[in-house]
Design an enzyme around this catalytic site. Structure first.
Site, short mmCIF file in Angstrom:
data_model
loop_
_atom_site.label_atom_id
_atom_site.label_comp_id
_atom_site.label_asym_id
_atom_site.label_seq_id
_atom_site.Cartn_x
_atom_site.Cartn_y
_atom_site.Cartn_z
N ASP A 152 0.83 -1.21 0.00
CA ASP A 152 0.00 0.00 0.00
C ASP A 152 0.86 1.26 0.00
OD1 ASP A 152 -2.23 1.68 0.14
OD2 ASP A 152 -2.25 1.64 2.33
N GLU A 412 4.84 -8.13 6.69
CA GLU A 412 3.50 -8.68 6.49
C GLU A 412 3.42 -9.73 5.38
OE1 GLU A 412 0.67 -5.51 6.09
OE2 GLU A 412 0.72 -5.05 8.23
N TYR A 465 -4.29 -3.39 13.84
CA TYR A 465 -5.12 -2.21 13.58
C TYR A 465 -6.52 -2.39 14.16
CZ TYR A 465 -1.46 -0.54 10.46
OH TYR A 465 -0.27 -0.10 9.94
N GLU A 502 3.51 -1.73 14.05
CA GLU A 502 2.59 -0.80 13.38
C GLU A 502 1.27 -0.78 14.12
OE1 GLU A 502 1.78 -1.31 9.22
OE2 GLU A 502 3.89 -1.66 8.69
#
Length: 628
Positions: A152, A412, A465, A502
């Site tokens: 991304d 990831e 997240y 993150e």
């Protein structure tokens, strides 16, 4: 320095028969180097171009029978082919890392005192299933090409780092490595001596005389504190000044400098040490050690807690192009934020970032460009071999920087796939012997129960997240979910420290709502606060005898460019604590205040086999007190 304005696109094709596809719909323009080419113009075709582009520049070099000339690219993205005076000089696959070639044979034969050198560079940003990062090109029509990727951020391309043309003697210092082997301390934990190991590699044409080397370690005042005359040996330093990471109670603020030595290597052509052939200086030698326990990350045998923010090499107009102004602003904002660490997400950064981090004592987790390994086919033997080569290139470039405390070999990946187990086992076994004393890890998005590869690595780094990609809008669910997540990883891997690599939320600057809604500054502010209490409950800094959590790195320091999509307004990922123009959002002040308070947490001190406890409180929207 060869960097500057290059000719670009179709002007550079003269007299070079390379058999490469050329798209004649691209215009001829002048192109600055270093810079990504995508945002230099208002032409959307150039912005989204996939395929080959061309650069050219003429330089003049003086002729000398005693010199070799080397053309060095600090990085170009992705596939690079270089010609000098019409002859193939050097090829390289992979972005973000340097490559170079000896071009002396291509500039000889001219009777003039200086030679004109025509440099032509072809660069292709197409990614394939075996590149890092991987990608797949889909061609729907002659004018519609799409690159499918699993990451991304925008796939900026071009010569995005500096280009240098430098000379050496025909016999020269090719490589230097230096490591801290050990440090001795007195009862007050003051360093009394240190042992450094080093190795010097000499290359080139041998002289009829015996070659000699002199190794000297200079302190910050230029005084020699240790020396040797062997090409591979050790240096003993008495009462050394240690390189310390900033932002801890027992170290310095992140606006001040850490201590650096200079290693000076001189190559002589005779035993009398009068005929100097080559001399090289490494000005960023830091004396420090790294050690992991099952619950702490120790630098110089003292606990270190990562608190900073990850970023991308990304800025307006320049894309991923290196810029000293952006570099200076970046580190000034780190000082403002009281940030002491970052990961080079998701690729090795420009050399200059590491030199600045060395100077200020900011810790780096150096990461390979292995992002987006999201399909089983990407865990191929060809990718693995390329992954090993890229890892080797990264470690060889960065191993002498004291700021680099750990290597991250991927971000990831689909590590829950069966193919991931053997892949990461092989990668870990390959990397550990060349890791230069650093722990190795990769950054995990898979679940604690399904990850197949982290068992072979040294530390757990997780991206989560909660309240954003899952449990969207539910700030109230975050504390319990974070606590449970960390507990689950700890139960599975009780001997590995854990870092939150993150966590973050997209935020449109100036957008507010009460109660806090997603995308508002209010939501991003409360999002971070919701995570912090759960971190503190298991922090190894706050709870040195029971904690296992060693750091927190928000995503992201700055808003950054992405592909256009329905979820990326203006083609930006807006999770930054700062805008892309480096202006703070409300959450930046939350992180700044938290990091100021983390700096005040005293580390435990053992006295007479007992731990001295200090009463301390964190006060930020809630009062949390603890003993340490």
């Amino acid at each position: 320095m060869v960097s500057g304005i290059f000719d670009s696109m179709n002007k550079v094709l003269e007299k070079v028969n390379v058999g490469l596809l050329y798209h004649n719909y691209l215009p001829t323009i002048f192109m600055p180097v270093p810079a990504s080419y995508n945002d230099i113009t208002q032409n959307i075709t150039i912005h989204r171009h996939i395929g080959w582009v061309w650069y050219a520049r003429d330089v003049f070099v003086p002729k000398s029978a005693t010199l070799r000339w080397v053309l060095r690219f600090q990085a170009a993205h992705y596939e690079s082919r270089v010609w000098v005076n019409g002859q193939s000089a050097v090829n390289h696959s992979g972005g973000h890392l340097p490559f170079e070639g000896d071009i002396t044979p291509f500039i000889e034969g001219n009777s003039e005192s200086s030679s004109k050198v025509r440099i032509i560079v072809a660069i292709n940003n197409t990614l394939t299933p075996t590149t890092l990062p991987p990608g797949e090109l889909h061609i729907y029509s002659p004018t519609y090409r799409e690159l499918e990727t699993g990451f991304d951020f925008f796939n900026y391309a071009g010569i995005d780092r500096s280009v240098m043309l430098y000379s050496t003697s025909t016999t020269y210092i090719q490589d230097i490595t230096i490591d801290t082997q050990s440090i001795d301390y007195d009862a007050q934990h003051t360093a009394t001596s240190a042992i450094l190991t080093y190795s010097v590699t000499i290359a080139g044409v041998n002289s009829i005389n015996a070659l000699r080397v002199l190794i000297e370690l200079l302190d910050a005042n230029g005084m020699v504190v240790a020396n040797n005359t062997a090409s591979q040996s050790r240096l003993v330093v008495n009462k050394p000044n240690l390189w310390q990471p900033c932002g801890m109670n027992h170290t310095h603020p992140c606006t001040e400098h850490s201590y650096l030595y200079t290693l000076q290597v001189t190559l002589y052509n005779d035993a009398s040490q009068t005929d100097i052939i080559d001399i090289y200086r490494i000005s960023h030698v830091g004396i420090r050690t790294i050690r992991l326990t099952n619950s702490q990350f120790l630098v110089n045998e003292q606990p270190f807690y990562f608190h900073g923010a990850n970023a991308h090499e990304d800025s307006d107009i320049r894309g991923k192009g290196f810029d000293h102004v952006i570099l200076a602003k970046h580190f000034n904002l780190y000082g403002w934020l009281h940030g002491n660490s970052f990961r080079t997400s998701h690729y090795p950064y420009a050399d200059e970032f590491y030199h600045m981090a060395d100077r200020f004592g900011i810790a780096i987790i150096g990461e390979t460009p292995a992002v987006g390994i999201r399909k089983a086919q990407y865990f191929s033997s060809a990718t693995l071999e390329h992954h090993k080569r890229v890892t080797t290139e990264m470690i060889n470039r960065d191993r002498n920087h004291p700021s680099v405390l750990m290597w991250s070999l991927a971000n990831e990946p689909a590590s829950d796939l069966p193919e991931a187990k053997d892949y990461f086992s092989s990668l870990a076994n390959f990397t550990r012997p060349i890791a230069a004393g650093r722990p190795i890890t990769y950054v995990i998005s898979a679940g604690y129960h399904s990850d197949q590869g982290i068992q072979f690595f040294d530390m757990i780094c997780v991206n989560r997240y909660f309240g954003w990609y899952s449990q969207s809008g539910r700030l109230d669910q975050i504390p319990a979910l974070v606590s449970q997540e960390l507990s689950n990883w700890r139960q599975r891997f009780p001997n590995k420290p854990i870092l939150m690599s993150e966590y973050g939320a997209d935020t449109v600057p100036g957008l507010h709502n009460d109660p806090p809604f997603m995308f508002t500054e209010d939501y991003q502010r409360d999002f971070y606060i919701a995570y912090h209490a759960s971190f503190d409950n298991v922090s190894s800094l706050i709870h040195p005898t029971t904690g296992f959590f060693v750091g927190e790195l928000p995503w992201n320091m700055f808003d950054f460019a992405t592909e256009q999509s329905t979820t990326r307004v203006g083609g930006l990922n807006r999770k930054g604590l700062f805008t892309r123009q480096r202006q703070p959002k409300a959450a930046a002040y939350i992180i700044k205040n938290r990091y100021e308070q983390l700096e005040a947490v005293p580390h435990h001190i053992k006295q007479s086999n007992e731990i001295r406890f200090v009463y301390f409180c964190l006060t930020l929207y809630s009062r949390f007190c603890f003993y340490t």
